[in-house]
Write an enzyme that holds these catalytic residues in place. Structure first.
Site, PDB file in Angstrom:
ATOM      1  N   ASP A 108      20.148 -27.642  -1.498  1.00  0.00           N
ATOM      2  CA  ASP A 108      20.347 -26.209  -0.504  1.00  0.00           C
ATOM      3  C   ASP A 108      20.882 -27.418   0.651  1.00  0.00           C
ATOM      4  OD1 ASP A 108      19.880 -24.298   1.332  1.00  0.00           O
ATOM      5  OD2 ASP A 108      19.600 -22.988  -0.487  1.00  0.00           O
TER       6      ASP A 108
ATOM      7  N   SER B 236      17.919 -17.016   2.525  1.00  0.00           N
ATOM      8  CA  SER B 236      18.574 -17.019   3.568  1.00  0.00           C
ATOM      9  C   SER B 236      18.211 -16.258   5.195  1.00  0.00           C
ATOM     10  CB  SER B 236      20.205 -16.872   2.824  1.00  0.00           C
ATOM     11  OG  SER B 236      21.405 -17.540   3.348  1.00  0.00           O
TER      12      SER B 236
ATOM     13  N   HIS C  66      22.298 -23.015  -2.807  1.00  0.00           N
ATOM     14  CA  HIS C  66      22.254 -21.429  -2.362  1.00  0.00           C
ATOM     15  C   HIS C  66      22.455 -21.210  -2.662  1.00  0.00           C
ATOM     16  CE1 HIS C  66      21.031 -20.151   1.902  1.00  0.00           C
ATOM     17  NE2 HIS C  66      22.241 -19.540   1.255  1.00  0.00           N
TER      18      HIS C  66
END
Length: 316
Positions: A258, A160, A288
């Site tokens: 995502d 991330s 995600h």
């Protein structure tokens, strides 16, 4: 009504129930940071790994940087190393939250894992975090011998925002030319602030965990300005880089649901056109942070794919 729930892998539904849907703001940020950290790992906890905390000199004029160091107990002078950069939208997270996974990796791959506690936004704007990561990498290279590491076999990894910092760090390492990286390993990396302002957003990506609103808040916190401007540095948002040549071999993994899907796919495409070896994985039904659902077959597959790629990248 949900736009994409019907596309979610059914084994991931339970994880959605444990993630509150928050409207991120500076007022809620202290509560978010104070919540018990989430962590995940697959397998044993790395009982034979020696873990410690180190404090190293920070960038010029900045505080010292704290790192977690995980070293296999067996002695050697020829192992690889990973500098890991944690996620958290640039606004949260810690190195210690990832310790269980890092101990497993260190033991399974006979590799040293160093994880860096960089300064968080909005208290510290760009370039504070990436400069913290740069000095941590420099410290690891300079002290490779202490940990039995071959300095030519050091790579970077992040998820991330940590993946975004790793991608920016790879560009910074290339451009400064002080040392070299063996690889960059990017898990659903947050690399393009322009996703916040895209005129045609993906109709199914980004509904869960890290949303469009979260993305705007995270990028604004990091940049100190609204995302999508003309002057954003590629060291902040790696997708802004116009030259991707001479970057290390790259692993990119993302989920089909995502928010970062399209920026990740485009980065992988551009890397291949720049002559960079790329391994790309897109996991169907995954949103995600799906890997926190450690009992799901999809998360186990993603973990094994990642571990096997690291093993290949770390070979002498």
């Amino acid at each position: 009504m949900s736009a994409s729930r019907h596309l979610v892998d059914p084994e991931l539904f339970g994880l959605l129930e444990t993630f509150p849907q928050l409207q991120l703001s500076e007022a809620i940020l202290p509560l978010m940071r104070a919540a018990p950290p989430r962590s995940f790992s697959f397998g044993d906890q790395g009982a034979s790994v020696l873990s410690s905390r180190r404090s190293i000199a920070g960038p010029a004029g900045a505080p010292d940087v704290s790192v977690s160091v995980h070293v296999p107990a067996t002695a050697t002078t020829n192992r690889g190393a990973i500098l890991h950069i944690h996620g958290g939208g640039y606004i949260a997270g810690s190195a210690e939250a990832n310790a269980p996974a890092h101990r497993v990796l260190a033991e399974a791959l006979d590799v040293v894992v160093v994880s860096v506690d960089y300064r968080l936004a909005p208290e510290t704007r760009f370039p504070g975090a990436v400069e913290d990561c740069y000095v941590a990498l420099g410290w690891l290279v300079a002290n490779a011998g202490e940990f039995g590491v071959d300095a030519a076999r050091i790579g970077i990894m992040g998820e991330s925002a940590g993946g975004g910092l790793a991608a920016g760090l790879a560009l910074l390492v290339r451009d400064r030319g002080e040392f070299a990286l063996a690889f960059q390993h990017l898990i659903y990396p947050m690399i393009d602030d322009r996703t916040c302002t895209h005129p045609d957003p993906h109709p199914y990506a980004g509904e869960f965990i890290w949303t469009h609103q979260s993305n705007i808040f995270g990028w604004t916190a990091l940049l100190g300005a609204a995302p999508g401007g003309d002057d954003v540095s590629p060291y902040a948002a790696a997708a802004r880089a116009t030259d991707l040549t001479r970057l290390p071999p790259t692993y990119i993994a993302t989920g089909a649901l995502d928010l970062f899907l399209e920026e990740n796919l485009d980065y992988a495409r551009r890397l291949t056109r720049a002559g960079v070896p790329v391994e790309l994985h897109v996991y169907p039904g995954a949103f995600h942070a799906f890997q926190f659902a450690t009992d799901s077959a999809l998360s186990k597959t993603a973990w094994l794919d990642s571990q096997r790629a690291l093993e290949r990248a770390l070979k002498p």
